[in-house]
Design a protein around this motif. Structure first.
Motif, PDB file in Angstrom:
ATOM      1  N   UNK A   1      49.241  43.652  37.749  1.00 50.11           N
ATOM      2  CA  UNK A   1      49.770  43.872  36.155  1.00 50.11           C
ATOM      3  C   UNK A   1      49.602  42.696  35.756  1.00 50.11           C
ATOM      4  N   UNK A   2      49.277  42.357  34.202  1.00 49.40           N
ATOM      5  CA  UNK A   2      49.637  41.855  33.477  1.00 49.40           C
ATOM      6  C   UNK A   2      49.247  40.460  33.027  1.00 49.40           C
ATOM      7  N   UNK A   3      47.853  39.677  33.654  1.00 44.40           N
ATOM      8  CA  UNK A   3      47.720  38.209  34.835  1.00 44.40           C
ATOM      9  C   UNK A   3      47.285  37.802  32.850  1.00 44.40           C
ATOM     10  N   UNK A   4      47.229  36.835  32.426  1.00 45.46           N
ATOM     11  CA  UNK A   4      46.456  36.741  31.368  1.00 45.46           C
ATOM     12  C   UNK A   4      44.705  36.335  31.967  1.00 45.46           C
ATOM     13  N   UNK A   5      43.853  37.044  30.651  1.00 44.61           N
ATOM     14  CA  UNK A   5      42.424  36.804  31.219  1.00 44.61           C
ATOM     15  C   UNK A   5      41.983  35.282  30.099  1.00 44.61           C
ATOM     16  N   UNK A   6      41.618  34.181  31.371  1.00 49.64           N
ATOM     17  CA  UNK A   6      41.026  33.688  30.289  1.00 49.64           C
ATOM     18  C   UNK A   6      39.545  33.010  30.372  1.00 49.64           C
ATOM     19  N   UNK A   7      38.765  32.804  29.414  1.00 48.74           N
ATOM     20  CA  UNK A   7      37.708  32.366  29.504  1.00 48.74           C
ATOM     21  C   UNK A   7      36.815  33.288  28.316  1.00 48.74           C
ATOM     22  N   UNK A   8      37.266  34.690  28.039  1.00 45.71           N
ATOM     23  CA  UNK A   8      37.241  35.563  26.878  1.00 45.71           C
ATOM     24  C   UNK A   8      36.748  34.443  25.913  1.00 45.71           C
ATOM     25  N   UNK A   9      37.247  33.823  25.154  1.00 46.10           N
ATOM     26  CA  UNK A   9      37.051  33.117  23.635  1.00 46.10           C
ATOM     27  C   UNK A   9      35.479  32.417  23.232  1.00 46.10           C
TER      28      UNK A   9
END
Ligand code: AMP
Ligand code: GLY
Length: 425
Positions: free
Chosen positions: A345-353
């Motif tokens: 757990x705890x991985x940053x999610x990229x691309x949502x912006x």
């Protein structure tokens, strides 16, 4: 303008939140406990969704007009009965009606009593009874734990060896605890599977759409069972004639039956169906929306979700206008590496912006220091749309490519079974 409380924390609940946030009737939405996606359009609140007293206190304090329940556990616990006693509106069946999901034997007894098309079954409380029932029904046979078992309580037995091992799992190892104390032994139906989603008001119903889930973890329906790795709606199996048949032969007699028992059924009815020789049979009932099926069914609803849910709980669904898009929707679940086993757990999610108009529902995410990080097995559900299934699949996988986190895993074949049905028609 109405205040809403949504109970739950998955992609299904984010889908409810997005549809309700876009609804002209709705002012403020609270989500308990919610996730990183609901945080941006609702106020997430840390309430125990199994504690009716705590929830009712909140509902009174915040002037909540309608409570929407995501998962089955609060319904099976009788939350609707508590809200009704307190004069508060909530979407879903009472504890008696929730047994259509929480007791497989109760559900089969209702189906048998009211002539709802379903497989032959025998309720068994011991190994000896199960052995006799198996000899009567014949192989292949399905052994189902009576109670809630997180979607894992079903064992399909093709051989005597499979049956012996199912008996050990249920009665010796008691792998499903109390839920497996009784089992329903059922004729194994062989055909094409789909799910039909209806909203009911105690007497009448509205069919929203059909969908097909993908329960196994890996491509080609291999690997362990999961909560669902993707879905599409509608399925090519659900012609208008088939949906009408499901309504007339399954949903209507079930609602009439529940009314006759003294407990009119309200809320979502999720009908798991096997089509055998062009006739629909019930595999299971659930008394809530599916997850990830909600993520494809709800965005195709073009009329007001609030009205539908409000009039369902008020007992007059005919007042709700219903308009359903004729497009197809496909959702692909992005999961953490290792799911449904252990996962980090705890991985940053990229691309949502950078999504612009693309639809993405959050599931196991949370907001932490202004970043969205993973905090569950099923992390993100992307949703693609198209005028047909192929185009919706292409659209969904385009969005999949634009989102990233360490260990991002997903099935590459969501919707392929539907394409196969179309090519075989
Ligand atoms: P359930 O948890 O009741 O949805 O069952 C899980 C899966 O087992 C279903 O999605 C079906 O694929 C299968 N299944 C359950 N009951 C039967 C049945 N009577 N005949 C054939 N397959 C079944
Ligand atoms: N997707 C299966 C379920 O919600 O039960």
């Amino acid at each position: 303008m109405k205040n809403i409380l949504i109970l739950g924390s998955g992609g299904r609940e984010h889908a409810f939140a997005v549809s309700l946030a876009n609804d002209k009737n709705v002012s403020k939405i609270y989500c308990a406990p919610g996730n990183g996606g609901t945080a941006s359009i609702c106020e997430n609140v840390n309430l125990d969704i199994l504690n009716a007293i705590e929830l009712l206190k909140f509902v009174n304090e915040k002037n909540i007009d309608l409570t929407v329940v995501g998962p089955e556990a609060p319904l099976a616990n009788g939350i609707v009965d508590e809200f009704q006693k307190a004069g508060q509106l909530i979407v879903g069946p009472d504890k008696y009606g929730a047994q259509l999901e929480s007791s497989k034997i109760f559900a089969r007894d209702i189906m048998a009593k009211y002539n709802v098309p379903s497989p032959k079954y025998v309720a068994c409380s011991s190994r000896d009874e199960a052995e006799i029932a198996k000899n009567d029904i014949g192989l292949p046979v399905v052994v189902k734990a009576d109670g809630l078992a997180a979607g894992k309580g079903v064992i399909i037995c093709d051989t005597e060896m499979d049956f012996k091992s199912a008996m050990i799992t249920m009665f010796d190892e008691k792998s499903f605890g109390d839920a497996g104390e009784k089992v329903s032994l059922e004729q194994c139906l062989i055909g094409e599977e789909l799910s039909v989603f209806a909203v009911c008001d105690g007497t009448d119903y509205v069919i929203l759409n059909s969908a097909q889930d993908h329960k196994r973890a890996y491509d080609g329906d291999q690997g362990p069972n999961t909560g669902g790795m993707g879905a599409y709606s509608p399925t090519p199996l659900s012609t208008p004639e088939m949906l009408e048949k499901v309504g007339e032969t399954i949903i209507k007699p079930t609602l009439d039956g529940m009314k006759n028992e003294g407990y009119p059924f309200k809320g979502f009815l999720y009908v798991g169906i096997m089509i055998v020789d062009a006739e629909p049979f019930v595999i299971e009932f659930n008394v809530r929306m599916g997850d990830p099926e909600a993520q494809v069914i709800l965005p195709l609803l073009e009329s007001s979700l609030f009205d539908l849910l409000y009039y369902s709980s008020m007992g007059d669904i005919s007042k709700a206008e219903i308009k359903i898009s004729n497009r197809t929707a496909v959702t692909v679940v992005l999961s953490a590496e290792g799911y449904p086993g252990g996962y980090p757990k705890g991985m940053e999610i990229h691309g949502l912006d950078n999504l612009q108009n693309d639809l993405v529902y959050h599931a196991g995410t949370k907001l932490s220091n202004e970043k969205i990080i993973t905090c569950g097995g099923r992390v993100i559900n992307v949703v693609g749309f198209g005028e047909n299934l192929q185009k919706a699949i292409d659209d969904a996988y385009r969005i999949v490519d634009s989102i990233d986190f360490s260990g991002k895993s997903y099935r590459k074949d969501i919707g392929q079974r539907g394409l196969k049905y179309i090519s075989e028609k």
